[in-house]
Design a protein around this motif. Structure first.
Motif, mmCIF file in Angstrom:
data_model
loop_
_atom_site.group_PDB
_atom_site.id
_atom_site.type_symbol
_atom_site.label_atom_id
_atom_site.label_comp_id
_atom_site.label_asym_id
_atom_site.label_seq_id
_atom_site.Cartn_x
_atom_site.Cartn_y
_atom_site.Cartn_z
ATOM 1 N N VAL A 28 0.910 -1.291 0.220
ATOM 2 C CA VAL A 28 -0.102 -0.208 -0.166
ATOM 3 C C VAL A 28 0.762 1.327 -0.029
ATOM 4 O O VAL A 28 0.530 2.441 -0.592
ATOM 5 C CB VAL A 28 -0.809 0.013 1.343
ATOM 6 C CG1 VAL A 28 -1.609 1.394 1.264
ATOM 7 C CG2 VAL A 28 -1.845 -1.142 1.072
ATOM 8 N N LYS A 29 2.079 1.239 0.691
ATOM 9 C CA LYS A 29 2.917 2.318 1.044
ATOM 10 C C LYS A 29 3.935 2.444 -0.215
ATOM 11 O O LYS A 29 4.690 3.304 -0.231
ATOM 12 C CB LYS A 29 3.623 2.282 2.272
ATOM 13 C CG LYS A 29 2.766 2.371 3.397
ATOM 14 C CD LYS A 29 3.322 1.987 4.911
ATOM 15 C CE LYS A 29 2.590 2.107 5.995
ATOM 16 N NZ LYS A 29 3.284 2.043 7.196
ATOM 17 N N ASP A 30 4.016 1.452 -1.148
ATOM 18 C CA ASP A 30 4.577 1.381 -2.201
ATOM 19 C C ASP A 30 6.202 1.370 -1.596
ATOM 20 O O ASP A 30 7.292 1.979 -2.157
ATOM 21 C CB ASP A 30 4.922 2.713 -3.023
ATOM 22 C CG ASP A 30 5.797 2.596 -4.232
ATOM 23 O OD1 ASP A 30 6.000 1.678 -4.888
ATOM 24 O OD2 ASP A 30 5.826 3.855 -4.801
ATOM 25 N N ARG A 31 6.159 0.486 -0.583
ATOM 26 C CA ARG A 31 7.353 0.226 0.130
ATOM 27 C C ARG A 31 8.000 -1.239 -0.391
ATOM 28 O O ARG A 31 9.222 -1.379 0.426
ATOM 29 C CB ARG A 31 7.369 0.312 1.671
ATOM 30 C CG ARG A 31 7.212 1.998 2.018
ATOM 31 C CD ARG A 31 7.455 2.023 3.374
ATOM 32 N NE ARG A 31 8.632 1.616 3.886
ATOM 33 C CZ ARG A 31 9.016 1.545 5.248
ATOM 34 N NH1 ARG A 31 8.179 1.409 6.139
ATOM 35 N NH2 ARG A 31 10.197 1.060 5.708
ATOM 36 N N ASN A 51 7.069 9.200 2.322
ATOM 37 C CA ASN A 51 6.391 7.940 1.881
ATOM 38 C C ASN A 51 5.481 7.611 2.634
ATOM 39 O O ASN A 51 4.119 7.448 2.449
ATOM 40 C CB ASN A 51 7.466 6.501 1.751
ATOM 41 C CG ASN A 51 6.645 5.446 1.330
ATOM 42 O OD1 ASN A 51 6.072 4.995 2.559
ATOM 43 N ND2 ASN A 51 6.692 4.778 0.506
ATOM 44 N N VAL A 105 0.069 7.805 5.110
ATOM 45 C CA VAL A 105 0.748 7.381 3.898
ATOM 46 C C VAL A 105 0.698 8.365 2.723
ATOM 47 O O VAL A 105 -0.116 8.833 2.428
ATOM 48 C CB VAL A 105 -0.270 6.154 3.437
ATOM 49 C CG1 VAL A 105 0.359 5.559 2.178
ATOM 50 C CG2 VAL A 105 -0.205 5.072 4.504
ATOM 51 N N LYS A 106 1.839 8.745 2.576
ATOM 52 C CA LYS A 106 2.198 9.916 1.753
ATOM 53 C C LYS A 106 1.435 11.069 2.412
ATOM 54 O O LYS A 106 1.626 11.242 3.661
ATOM 55 C CB LYS A 106 1.859 9.658 0.304
ATOM 56 C CG LYS A 106 2.880 8.460 -0.235
ATOM 57 C CD LYS A 106 2.671 8.286 -1.854
ATOM 58 C CE LYS A 106 3.666 7.497 -2.365
ATOM 59 N NZ LYS A 106 3.447 6.191 -2.071
ATOM 60 N N GLU A 154 14.654 4.152 -0.050
ATOM 61 C CA GLU A 154 13.933 4.833 0.935
ATOM 62 C C GLU A 154 14.981 4.994 2.247
ATOM 63 O O GLU A 154 15.988 4.206 2.240
ATOM 64 C CB GLU A 154 12.652 4.197 1.418
ATOM 65 C CG GLU A 154 13.037 2.778 1.685
ATOM 66 C CD GLU A 154 11.794 2.043 2.223
ATOM 67 O OE1 GLU A 154 10.640 2.218 1.677
ATOM 68 O OE2 GLU A 154 11.812 1.336 3.468
ATOM 69 N N GLN A 173 11.721 8.674 0.758
ATOM 70 C CA GLN A 173 11.440 7.958 -0.622
ATOM 71 C C GLN A 173 12.097 8.750 -1.661
ATOM 72 O O GLN A 173 11.562 10.089 -1.926
ATOM 73 C CB GLN A 173 10.270 7.265 -1.008
ATOM 74 C CG GLN A 173 10.313 6.252 -2.095
ATOM 75 C CD GLN A 173 9.021 5.941 -2.545
ATOM 76 O OE1 GLN A 173 8.012 6.153 -2.021
ATOM 77 N NE2 GLN A 173 9.007 5.014 -3.403
ATOM 78 N N PRO A 225 12.548 -4.253 2.860
ATOM 79 C CA PRO A 225 11.578 -4.551 1.551
ATOM 80 C C PRO A 225 11.746 -3.721 0.467
ATOM 81 O O PRO A 225 11.607 -4.309 -0.608
ATOM 82 C CB PRO A 225 10.197 -4.493 2.283
ATOM 83 C CG PRO A 225 10.257 -3.625 3.469
ATOM 84 C CD PRO A 225 11.757 -3.784 4.173
ATOM 85 N N LYS A 226 12.149 -2.412 0.625
ATOM 86 C CA LYS A 226 12.116 -1.461 -0.494
ATOM 87 C C LYS A 226 13.337 -2.034 -1.653
ATOM 88 O O LYS A 226 13.025 -2.145 -2.791
ATOM 89 C CB LYS A 226 12.466 -0.100 -0.139
ATOM 90 C CG LYS A 226 12.532 0.870 -1.136
ATOM 91 C CD LYS A 226 10.893 1.138 -1.714
ATOM 92 C CE LYS A 226 10.872 1.965 -3.102
ATOM 93 N NZ LYS A 226 9.527 1.953 -3.297
#
Lengths: 470, 423
Positions: free
Chosen positions: A268-271, B140, B32-33, B183, B175, A390-391
């Motif tokens: 969800v966070k694009d992480r 991020n 989140v963002k 990140e 990020q 994870p990124k």
């Protein structure tokens, strides 16, 4: 146990009904727990009945026009329902009205609330409370005394603890009730080399009770022997080597290097890099990875802290990434089904996607065959810590011991401490042999970043791979 | 509730007892963002009761239990009786209880303690996003916790103290997507709301994220002069708080003695002067906390820790400290400290200092390789490891300072010839 929850159950249902008058969704998680630890070392002996897991309290979750809101508390009665509703509303409104400019709610469909009802307890052979404080400390002390008989040992610290908990989850359509007991034990032997103190530990865990002491008692000679070996250890020459991971080290790679990267709140966070790799080979075809409650270990449960039933999630199937694991909110945002991985450190904390029991399936190669196949490399044992990335799927894991292998044989030389680095898919694609027997261990806790500690287990078989060591 | 507990303790008749009452409230925001993920709040109360039992030989055993606020009377009595009985099986050499203290500490006049938590959360969340304006890097996700805690400690020896404290803490992830999608994780913790400090931290971390995005995996294995900054300096110095704690000295894990030089600087390098900073007026045992000199020019001045272990060692019980201050004023400005050649390791995946073994290490997520010709290259990957016991005589600190809830002191330290496992 925890009959108190039976007494207040009708009032909890009334609380959910009262909240539903104002909110599109409402649920409550009630938990009660009993925890006890016993420890003996040169510092003395201790009994404690309060700790990280021994929580007793409530958390309500609702959805309003801004999104998801929660309120945690540990005083409750039917008479308090209006006050709880008022405080929740005040806090949610205050937070929504003071957001910084440009910050908007994260769109979140309300998670499904399909009907479910269950009540179940985990099994055990000997409840630690039945065995009693005196007997447990006596047996722990005997383990310690045996360890101290080995010349050159500075100390042996021995510990056991259990947690018994009951959780009730109530929403409009769900009424779930589970009681779980797990027990863990550990021993750490210390040896001194000048001002440097080396230690070696072993931990044991079970979804059960004090029967675990038998396993602790059988492991003491190994612990003292290895710490003396560590006093003669040498620093590692950095490089990439053929390595054989013991089941504990395999477990750390499963959990730290890969598992955190497929927690779908990170999607969800694009992480998480894994999001773009679903359906692709991320590992050798020898690798199949599971998470869930198909095994009996310390992170086995029937439903998670958001009321989702647990199961067995196949993350990697013969090298191909099939899916991640997911909490209910992230699943709603991503449009997938939750997998029963929404877990809280306690009722006081937010739920995140968290691992449970995570492991690689076994293969067909014996550890002896693996050692015989190595021209020059190391047998890695006793992981001490690891950190997720994870990124970028970078690996940082530390192990206590690397045993040198030369021309297919262990030489007796050992190196310590060891840092494993590299790129996760490179390591997993290099897996060339898997042992037949899997072992899981749940002696420790897992954090999300540097907080949110939950009980997990991980493991797998002996595994051969190419790994960068430093 | 405290009186109820005391009434329930009486028939159990322990040799001594202590009750800690904690009332905690929070306001929590999760982003989140630039979107609000979840709002949370908390309102809980706990009672931790420690019961002490003495045997004929003068030995003392103790058990601690945590109780919920509305425990039924019969359950309360049973739990206390059970705890007192259990204490008889965990006997240790005898020791005196902490000296009694009566004080209602004056609450600090800070916005955190005087205003609604949601107001402080609003101020800090604005500070969080104020500098989220970097051309290529962005926030991020972020988590913000505003906490207020009221504590009261009462004991059988006559102690009755209470105080209110608070903290703002949290974490964020910066990020940057180009040229590499990377990140950087950063946590923060302030005893008082510090919006300017948080905004500055966000700006710095966004800048580091942008540098990490263009960092190269070119670091060769070898020996480098290592520069550490910010919280990583505090992590290194935690070796000295660990080794000087009564909990490590009493069982013999540490052999340090008061008055001995535990860190001797070589010529041209710095002797360490460290202090323990009291961030709460009392410890969890009700011991008054005050700032104390830990090391003076490398000489150990204080052995610190809980009542029991300090009493065993014949030392004044100090309580357990959370904040370490390095009083060295520093030899060089930061720019001079990072004179070429050296490796400035900015962020790690997890940087650790083990006080037992003395080893420090971690995997670098961003470092700057500063070469002889002045060329500065952002690099990523590779791990550092060193035995501080071998390096502690050759430390140099910056004149610039760093402040957080856990460490205050020089912003940077230079450690010579540290082993790096590179590509």
């Amino acid at each position: 146990m925890f009959e108190h929850l039976d007494e207040i159950r009708p009032a909890l249902k009334k609380l959910v009904a009262a909240l539903r008058q104002d909110y599109a969704y409402a649920s409550v998680l009630a938990s009660d727990g009993d925890e006890r630890s016993w420890s003996i070392s040169r510092a003395g002996s201790a009994i404690s009945a309060g700790g990280r897991d021994g929580d007793c309290g409530f958390v309500v979750r609702v959805f309003d026009g801004t999104g998801c809101g929660e309120y945690s508390f540990n005083r409750f009665s039917e008479a308090m329902i209006p006050e709880i509703c008022r405080k929740l509303k005040e806090n949610l409104t205050a937070a929504a009205e003071t957001l910084p400019d440009g910050v908007a709610p994260l769109p979140t469909p309300i998670p499904a609330d399909e009907p479910a009802c269950l009540k179940k307890e985990s099994e055990y052979r000997i409840h630690p409370r039945e065995l009693g404080d005196e007997e447990i400390l006596k047996r722990l002390n005997a383990v310690r005394e045996k360890g101290l008989e080995t010349a050159g040992i500075l100390d042996v610290a021995v510990r056991m603890n259990y947690r018994s908990y009951r959780k009730i989850f109530i929403s409009e359509h769900r009424d779930l009730d589970q009681s779980i007991l797990w027990t863990t034990a550990s021993m750490v032997a210390f040896g001194r080399r000048g001002e440097e103190v080396k230690d070696y530990y072993r931990s044991f865990s079970t979804l059960g009770g004090a029967e675990l002491l038998e396993r602790l008692e059988s492991g003491v000679d190994d612990v003292t022997h290895v710490v003396l070996e560590l006093l003669k250890s040498e620093p590692m020459v950095p490089g990439e080597y053929d390595c054989i991971c013991d089941p504990e080290t395999t477990g750390m790679i499963v959990h730290e290097a890969f598992g955190h990267g497929v927690e779908m709140d990170m999607f969800v966070k694009d992480r998480a890099l894994a999001r773009s790799c679903v359906g692709e080979y991320v590992a050798s075809p020898l690798v199949t990875m599971h998470d869930g409650s198909a095994v009996d270990e310390v992170a086995t449960f029937l439903f998670d802290d958001e009321g989702t039933l647990s199961g067995d999630t196949v993350i990697i199937d013969r090298g191909i990434l099939k899916r991640g694991m997911c909490d209910a909110l992230s699943a709603a945002r991503l449009g997938v089904k939750p997998t029963g991985n929404g877990r809280r450190e306690s009722f006081e904390r937010k739920a995140y996607t968290r691992m449970t029991n995570t492991y690689f399936e076994g293969g067909t190669d014996t550890p002896e065959e693996m050692i015989a196949s190595v021209k020059y490399g190391f047998l890695l044992e006793n992981p001490s810590s690891g950190m997720e990335d994870p990124k970028n799927w970078g690996i940082q894991c530390m192990v206590n011991i690397a045993r040198e292998i030369k021309d297919g044989k262990l030489t007796g030389r050992i190196f310590s401490p060891i840092v494993l680095t590299g790129y996760v898919p490179d390591l997993l694609k290099s897996v060339s042999m898997m042992g037949p027997d899997i072992q899981l261990g749940g002696g420790g806790y897992c954090g999300k970043g540097y907080k949110e500690w939950v009980k997990v287990s991980d493991g797998g078989p002996y595994m051969k791979a190419r790994i960068r060591l430093g | 509730m405290i009186n109820r507990i005391i009434d329930a303790i009486r028939p159990v008749a322990p040799a001594a007892w202590r009750i800690e009452e904690r009332k905690e409230e929070t306001a929590e925001l999760f982003f989140v963002k630039k979107q609000l993920d979840t709002r949370r709040s908390k309102d809980v109360t706990y009672y931790t009761v420690t019961l002490f039992r003495k045997d004929d030989a003068g030995r003392i055993g103790s058990t601690a239990i945590t109780l919920p606020p509305e425990i039924a009377w019969n359950d309360l009595k049973k739990k206390l009786a059970d705890a007192c009985y259990a204490a008889s099986f965990a006997m240790n050499p005898g020791y005196a209880m902490p000296d009694p203290v009566q004080a209602a500490a004056e609450a600090k006049k800070t916005p955190l303690l005087e205003k609604p938590l949601a107001e402080t959360a609003a101020v800090m969340s604005r500070a969080l996003f104020e500098k989220d304006t970097h051309p290529s890097a962005f926030l991020n996700s972020a988590e913000l916790f505003v906490e207020r805690k009221k504590t009261r400690i009462v004991s059988s020896e006559g102690t009755d103290v209470s105080w209110t404290g608070g903290r703002v803490n949290g974490e964020f992830v910066a990020q940057c997507k180009e040229p590499e999608d990377v990140e950087i994780y950063q946590d923060f913790s302030y005893d008082d709301p510090a919006p300017e400090a948080l905004s500055a931290l966000v700006a710095e971390t966004l800048s580091f994220a942008a540098d990490r995005a263009r960092a190269q995996k070119i670091l060769k294995s070898g020996s480098y002069d290592l520069i550490l900054t910010g919280a990583n300096v505090g992590e290194i110095l935690s070796f000295y708080t660990g080794r000087s704690s009564a909990r490590m000295i009493y069982p013999g894990y540490s052999r340090w003695k008061k008055g001995e030089a535990v860190q001797e600087a070589q010529e041209g390098f710095e002797s360490l002067s460290l202090s323990l900073k009291a961030s709460e007026p009392f410890s969890e045992e009700g011991i008054p906390m005050k700032d104390r000199v830990l090391l003076d020019k490398g000489v150990l001045k204080t052995i610190h820790g809980s009542n029991r272990f300090c009493r065993y060692l014949g030392e004044e019980a100090t309580g357990d400290y959370r904040t370490l201050r390095c009083d060295n004023s520093g030899s060089l400005p930061f720019e001079a400290l990072k004179k070429a050649p050296c490796l400035w390791a900015v962020t790690f995946s997890d940087f650790q200092m083990d006080p037992m073994s003395g080893y420090l290490g971690g995997e670098m997520r961003l470092a700057y390789l500063i070469e002889e010709d002045g060329k500065v290259t952002p690099v990523t990957g590779g791990s550092v490891s060193a035995l501080l016991l071998e390096k502690q005589g050759q430390l140099l600190f910056s004149k610039e300072r760093y402040v957080s809830a856990r460490y205050e002191g020089p912003y940077a330290v230079r450690i010579p010839a540290v082993s790096v496992a590179g590509e």
